[in-house]
Design a protein around this motif. Structure first.
Motif, PDB file in Angstrom:
ATOM      1  N   GLU A  82      11.615 -77.500 -48.612  1.00  0.00           N
ATOM      2  CA  GLU A  82      10.550 -78.297 -49.064  1.00  0.00           C
ATOM      3  C   GLU A  82       9.875 -76.769 -50.114  1.00  0.00           C
ATOM      4  OE1 GLU A  82       8.027 -80.045 -48.309  1.00  0.00           O
ATOM      5  OE2 GLU A  82       9.637 -81.324 -47.993  1.00  0.00           O
ATOM      6  N   PRO A  83       9.974 -75.860 -50.129  1.00  0.00           N
ATOM      7  CA  PRO A  83       9.646 -74.775 -50.737  1.00  0.00           C
ATOM      8  C   PRO A  83      10.279 -74.975 -52.719  1.00  0.00           C
ATOM      9  CG  PRO A  83      10.075 -73.276 -49.254  1.00  0.00           C
ATOM     10  CD  PRO A  83      11.076 -74.441 -48.478  1.00  0.00           C
ATOM     11  N   ILE A  98       8.271 -86.147 -57.766  1.00  0.00           N
ATOM     12  CA  ILE A  98       9.397 -85.003 -56.821  1.00  0.00           C
ATOM     13  C   ILE A  98       8.976 -86.096 -55.245  1.00  0.00           C
ATOM     14  CG2 ILE A  98       8.386 -82.968 -55.775  1.00  0.00           C
ATOM     15  CD1 ILE A  98       9.444 -82.316 -58.282  1.00  0.00           C
ATOM     16  N   GLN A  99       8.012 -86.960 -55.477  1.00  0.00           N
ATOM     17  CA  GLN A  99       7.817 -87.391 -54.288  1.00  0.00           C
ATOM     18  C   GLN A  99       9.169 -88.815 -53.890  1.00  0.00           C
ATOM     19  OE1 GLN A  99       5.586 -86.817 -51.729  1.00  0.00           O
ATOM     20  NE2 GLN A  99       6.468 -88.292 -50.310  1.00  0.00           N
ATOM     21  N   GLN A 136       8.494 -77.556 -53.964  1.00  0.00           N
ATOM     22  CA  GLN A 136       6.769 -77.276 -54.540  1.00  0.00           C
ATOM     23  C   GLN A 136       7.152 -76.430 -56.574  1.00  0.00           C
ATOM     24  OE1 GLN A 136       5.567 -74.421 -51.359  1.00  0.00           O
ATOM     25  NE2 GLN A 136       4.997 -76.747 -49.658  1.00  0.00           N
ATOM     26  N   LYS A 137       8.063 -75.920 -55.662  1.00  0.00           N
ATOM     27  CA  LYS A 137       8.499 -75.241 -56.776  1.00  0.00           C
ATOM     28  C   LYS A 137       8.631 -76.394 -58.133  1.00  0.00           C
ATOM     29  CE  LYS A 137      12.628 -71.848 -59.926  1.00  0.00           C
ATOM     30  NZ  LYS A 137      12.860 -71.166 -59.005  1.00  0.00           N
ATOM     31  N   ALA A 159       8.466 -79.134 -58.568  1.00  0.00           N
ATOM     32  CA  ALA A 159       5.952 -79.578 -58.520  1.00  0.00           C
ATOM     33  C   ALA A 159       5.794 -79.430 -59.468  1.00  0.00           C
ATOM     34  CB  ALA A 159       5.448 -79.671 -57.155  1.00  0.00           C
ATOM     35  N   GLN A 160       6.108 -78.163 -60.087  1.00  0.00           N
ATOM     36  CA  GLN A 160       5.320 -77.440 -61.247  1.00  0.00           C
ATOM     37  C   GLN A 160       5.619 -77.619 -62.675  1.00  0.00           C
ATOM     38  OE1 GLN A 160       5.435 -73.291 -60.304  1.00  0.00           O
ATOM     39  NE2 GLN A 160       4.240 -73.365 -58.200  1.00  0.00           N
ATOM     40  N   GLN A 171       4.010 -85.342 -60.204  1.00  0.00           N
ATOM     41  CA  GLN A 171       4.536 -85.299 -58.526  1.00  0.00           C
ATOM     42  C   GLN A 171       4.588 -86.719 -58.129  1.00  0.00           C
ATOM     43  OE1 GLN A 171       3.295 -83.226 -56.820  1.00  0.00           O
ATOM     44  NE2 GLN A 171       3.918 -83.837 -54.576  1.00  0.00           N
ATOM     45  N   LYS A 175      12.822 -86.580 -52.352  1.00  0.00           N
ATOM     46  CA  LYS A 175      12.024 -86.005 -51.474  1.00  0.00           C
ATOM     47  C   LYS A 175      12.928 -87.327 -50.448  1.00  0.00           C
ATOM     48  CE  LYS A 175       8.903 -83.474 -50.309  1.00  0.00           C
ATOM     49  NZ  LYS A 175       7.159 -82.979 -49.687  1.00  0.00           N
TER      50      LYS A 175
END
Length: 87
Positions: free
Chosen positions: A54-55, A69-70, A58-59, A61-62, A66, A73
């Motif tokens: 997860e971290p 990323i979704q 999140q990284k 996603a920068q 988005q 995942k």
């Protein structure tokens, strides 16, 4: 044993392969996104597979849209569940 196969595959991963995989999932990546994702996977594959990813998502996603990323995942967790016995 499988870890060595995974490592070898990841070392040879290319942005073209990443874009082709994304395309098969009906996702269009820019060249910048494909390059970023390829390098990100190469640098973080062990953390992704064997620890809490997860971290890392999140990284990422920068740097990546988005919706990308979704989808990453979703695909990641489906594959990890499917192939868990090989990890």
């Amino acid at each position: 044993m499988y870890r060595a196969f995974i490592k070898n595959y990841i070392c040879n991963l290319t942005p073209i392969q990443v874009k082709q995989f994304a395309s098969e999932k009906h996702v269009t990546l820019s060249d910048t996104e494909a390059n970023y994702i390829t390098n990100f996977i190469k640098q973080n594959w062990e953390e992704l597979l064997y620890h809490n990813p997860e971290p890392l998502f999140q990284k990422a996603a920068q740097q990546v849209r988005q919706q990308i990323i979704q989808k990453e995942k979703e695909e990641f967790y489906q594959a990890k569940q499917k192939y868990q016995s090989f990890l």
